[in-house]
Design a protein around this motif. Structure first.
Motif, PDB file in Angstrom:
ATOM      1  N   SER A  79      21.982 -16.927  25.480  1.00 21.13           N
ATOM      2  CA  SER A  79      21.106 -17.119  26.642  1.00 21.13           C
ATOM      3  C   SER A  79      20.097 -15.982  26.736  1.00 21.13           C
ATOM      4  CB  SER A  79      21.956 -17.156  27.921  1.00 21.13           C
ATOM      5  OG  SER A  79      22.875 -18.215  27.841  1.00 21.13           O
ATOM      6  N   LYS A  80      18.903 -16.321  27.156  1.00 22.24           N
ATOM      7  CA  LYS A  80      17.848 -15.300  27.302  1.00 22.24           C
ATOM      8  C   LYS A  80      17.398 -15.314  28.760  1.00 22.24           C
ATOM      9  CE  LYS A  80      17.154 -14.529  22.727  1.00 22.24           C
ATOM     10  NZ  LYS A  80      18.468 -15.000  22.303  1.00 22.24           N
ATOM     11  N   LEU A  81      17.628 -14.190  29.434  1.00 27.51           N
ATOM     12  CA  LEU A  81      17.456 -14.213  30.880  1.00 27.51           C
ATOM     13  C   LEU A  81      16.484 -13.169  31.407  1.00 27.51           C
ATOM     14  CD1 LEU A  81      21.272 -14.580  31.589  1.00 27.51           C
ATOM     15  CD2 LEU A  81      19.606 -16.414  31.521  1.00 27.51           C
ATOM     16  N   LYS A  82      15.739 -12.553  30.520  1.00 24.76           N
ATOM     17  CA  LYS A  82      14.895 -11.425  30.914  1.00 24.76           C
ATOM     18  C   LYS A  82      13.968 -11.754  32.099  1.00 24.76           C
ATOM     19  CE  LYS A  82      11.492  -9.579  28.549  1.00 24.76           C
ATOM     20  NZ  LYS A  82      10.770  -9.563  27.305  1.00 24.76           N
ATOM     21  N   ASP A  83      13.358 -12.940  32.070  1.00 18.24           N
ATOM     22  CA  ASP A  83      12.373 -13.277  33.104  1.00 18.24           C
ATOM     23  C   ASP A  83      12.983 -13.607  34.460  1.00 18.24           C
ATOM     24  OD1 ASP A  83      10.419 -12.877  31.308  1.00 18.24           O
ATOM     25  OD2 ASP A  83       9.874 -15.004  31.035  1.00 18.24           O
ATOM     26  N   ILE A  84      14.297 -13.839  34.485  1.00 17.16           N
ATOM     27  CA  ILE A  84      14.887 -14.264  35.760  1.00 17.16           C
ATOM     28  C   ILE A  84      15.976 -13.307  36.242  1.00 17.16           C
ATOM     29  CG2 ILE A  84      14.354 -16.735  35.670  1.00 17.16           C
ATOM     30  CD1 ILE A  84      17.122 -17.186  34.428  1.00 17.16           C
TER      31      ILE A  84
END
Lengths: 248, 434
Positions: free
Chosen positions: B105-110
């Motif tokens: 999962s990539k969650l950097k923006d949120i």
């Protein structure tokens, strides 16, 4: 250009057109008039290739080809245009895109390259301006929710885009108020040339005040009972159809 | 004399599978409580027979009789990038075989605007336990009994999530021994918060059963836009229950695009709990071969001045099968309700099948409700009209069919999804298929 020879035709086994012969040349405008039920619309349907209508005998030759052997799309690609009395609403199909598809179908047939949306938009804007149509017609879906007048205008727009050799306009004046009639007629007049021909099918003479016909034919009980020039239409308007249909 | 209760083998198989699941997975006490409660609910409900209200049009016999293995969440997955929408590269939750994979999962923006956790707060456990106890869908009970995690996504009060969140559900599939995956999610959207979510279902190969349940709690004045894209391979089952509770003046707008499989079941249960709540449910499916999509919808108007709109369209070819069973229940006191429900089916073959059951139950006297369903073929007059403009019959048919489905696809707010569906779902309508 168009030669109709002793055409008999009908729908569901009932003969409605009972021996029509008519010859239309380049640059001519013919008006076909007649009372209700005289076979005007059946003639239009047969010419446009409606699958429910059948020609039982006779011939229709268009540009040397047998029109009756061609289906609706082939007739269109060959240069026959039908302006419908009641244009069908097609929700979900964008008007501008549809016009481009139709335009491109003809170009492909002629061995030309398809036009991309941007170039087509220029062409479309130019034709719409000529017909005094608002930009919203591009955004809307094909005839979807159009008023009677708007639908008829949209038919003429299609005619302008497709540049047919022969146009049949079936009761184009019905449902139009006097301003819309003038605008639609002016549009049709602008599209006339020495190289194309026009058949107007109409019940009333008033359309012919705006689009001047070279020939007027009166249809009654599936046959042409009288042919003449513009004066015939005026006479019909003052004396009614009985004058011609009971004359024999 | 004592009576012996003989359970049918289908239920027993799942009970045995559950024993194995409990032995192999060490769950927290909160999760165990949910499992236990769900399992007893499952035993009580049992698999639906053919007259069962919720599964009248859906034959689940084969599914219930299939021997499943429990999912393997640690399976290796590659090539997921192609399933992640442009704009969601850093706001993507990836679920592998039903379980959130934090490394993928990539969650950097949120990270700063959304809190993502497992079942940590007691109030969340209580919320889930309450929904399990009232669960009437036996397959949703199975999800609750077999979920090895609950993913809780929380948008705080007044939170504005700037980018859409994608939840990608990838299944590895196992053609020799099909796996059952039970993704379980809880979305909590705080007061006046706004969030947009795209859920997408894909499989690497056939042989799995994605059986998902998600709860949405939408607080006062909040707004949710949800898009669901089902694009599993044919030999996969996809059951999906979306349960939504909407508070005062909050909005929940969703669009579902299903490409069908051996069996797809979308179940929406929506409760408009307070004044001014609004829900829009749109759906489109394009089916060919033996693909099936079934929609089961219950919308409860529990407060005055709430709005619900539903519009579902199905294009069905070959031996495809679809059903729509939707009921809008307007409770006593839910005055000034406005409810619409419309289902349109376009049937392209003699062997396709569509069942429709639009339904209204109104217990209030000052409401505006409408419902309708159509089943039809391509309009011959439209077809002829297009042909007289030089379009070939085949092309005209395709245009009309595509435009039928496209009107729902166009309601989807994410251009990337619309673009993708134009190349996948709507592609199924191209000339050779019509």
């Amino acid at each position: 250009m168009l030669e109709i020879k002793d055409l008999h035709a009908g729908v569901d086994g009932t003969e409605i057109v009972k021996g029509i012969s008519l010859s239309v040349n380049k640059g001519e405008v013919h008006a076909i008039m007649g009372p209700n039920g005289s076979g005007k619309s059946t003639l239009a349907k047969i010419l446009s290739g409606h699958p429910a209508y059948e020609a039982t005998s006779g011939e229709i030759i268009f540009d040397g080809k047998n029109l009756l052997e061609m289906d609706a799309e082939e007739r269109s690609l060959a240069g026959v245009f039908m302006g419908f009395q009641y244009p069908v609403e097609v929700p979900g199909v964008n008007n501008a895109e549809f016009l481009r598809m139709a335009h491109n179908a003809r170009r492909v047939k002629a061995g030309e390259e398809e036009v991309d949306p941007l170039d087509f938009d220029e062409l479309l804007s130019e034709k719409m301006k000529m017909l005094g149509m608002e930009k919203k017609y591009k955004e809307r879906n094909l005839n979807d929710g159009f008023s009677g007048g708007e639908k008829k205008k949209n038919e003429i727009l299609q005619m302008a885009i497709l540049e047919p050799k022969l146009s049949l306009l079936d009761e184009t004046d019905s449902g139009l108020d006097i301003d819309a009639l003038r605008i639609v007629s002016e549009g049709v007049n602008k599209l006339r040339s020495e190289n194309n021909a026009l058949i107007l099918i109409t019940h009333y003479q008033r359309l012919l005040d705006y689009i001047k016909p070279d020939f007027v034919h009166v249809l009654s009980q599936g046959k042409i009972v009288k042919s003449g020039d513009k004066a015939l239409a005026i006479e019909l308007e003052s004396q009614g159809y009985d004058w011609v249909t009971t004359a024999d | 004399m004592s009576e012996t209760i003989v359970e049918s083998t289908e239920e027993t198989a799942f009970l045995d599978l559950h024993k194995k699941f409990v032995e192999e997975n060490k769950s927290s006490s909160a999760l165990s409580a949910i499992h236990e409660s769900a399992l007893s609910r499952f035993e009580m409900l049992g698999f639906p027979h053919s007259k069962h209200e919720m599964y009248t049009y859906v034959n689940t016999k084969k599914l219930a009789a299939t021997t499943f293995a429990v999912s393997n969440p640690s399976a290796k997955i590659d090539l997921i990038e192609k399933h992640i929408y442009s704009g969601c590269e850093n706001s993507c939750l990836v679920f592998v075989n039903g379980v959130l994979d934090r490394s993928l999962s990539k969650l950097k923006d949120i990270e700063s605007s959304v809190k993502i956790s497992s079942l940590e707060e007691k109030s969340d456990t209580d919320t889930l336990l309450e929904s399990v106890e009232n669960e009437n869908d036996v397959f949703a009970c199975l999800t609750n009994a077999f979920c090895s995690d609950v993913t809780v996504v929380e948008v705080p009060d007044k939170g504005q999530v700037a980018v859409p969140i994608q939840a990608l559900f990838v299944s590895t599939g196992n053609t020799s021994l099909p796996e059952m995956h039970s993704p379980r999610l809880l979305w909590k959207v705080g007061k006046l918060a706004e969030v947009k979510v795209i859920e997408k279902f894909v499989g690497m190969q056939e042989g799995y059963f994605t059986n998902m349940v998600e709860d949405w709690r939408v607080a006062e004045g909040a707004g949710v836009v949800l898009t669901q894209v089902q694009s599993d391979p044919f030999g996969a089952w996809n059951f999906h229950k979306t349960r939504v509770h909407i508070k005062r003046n909050a909005r929940f707008h969703s669009a579902n695009a299903s490409s069908g499989s051996v069996l797809v079941h979308n179940h929406f249960e929506v409760r408009l709990e307070e004044e001014g709540a609004e829900v829009i449910l749109n759906g489109v499916s394009v089916l060919k071969g033996k693909e099936q999509v079934h929609n089961f919808i219950r919308i409860h108007h529990e407060a005055p001045q709430c709005i619900s709109h539903q519009h579902f369209k199905n294009v069905i070819n070959d031996e495809g099968r679809s059903s729509f069973d939707g009921t809008v229940i307007v409770n006593q006191g839910a005055q000034l309700t406005s409810a619409n429900q419309l289902i349109n089916n376009l049937m392209l073959s003699d062997d396709c099948h569509a069942d429709n059951k639009p339904n209204l139950m109104i217990f209030a006297d000052d409401v505006k409700c409408a419902h309708g369903a159509t089943i039809g073929q391509i309009d011959e007059d439209q077809l002829f009209y297009l042909q007289t403009r030089g379009l070939s019959k085949k092309f005209a048919k395709e245009l009309l069919t595509r435009s039928f489905a496209e009107s729902i696809v166009q309601t989807i707010q994410f251009s990337e999804v619309v673009k993708e569906l134009s190349n996948t779902l709507l592609k199924k309508l191209e000339v050779e298929n019509v």
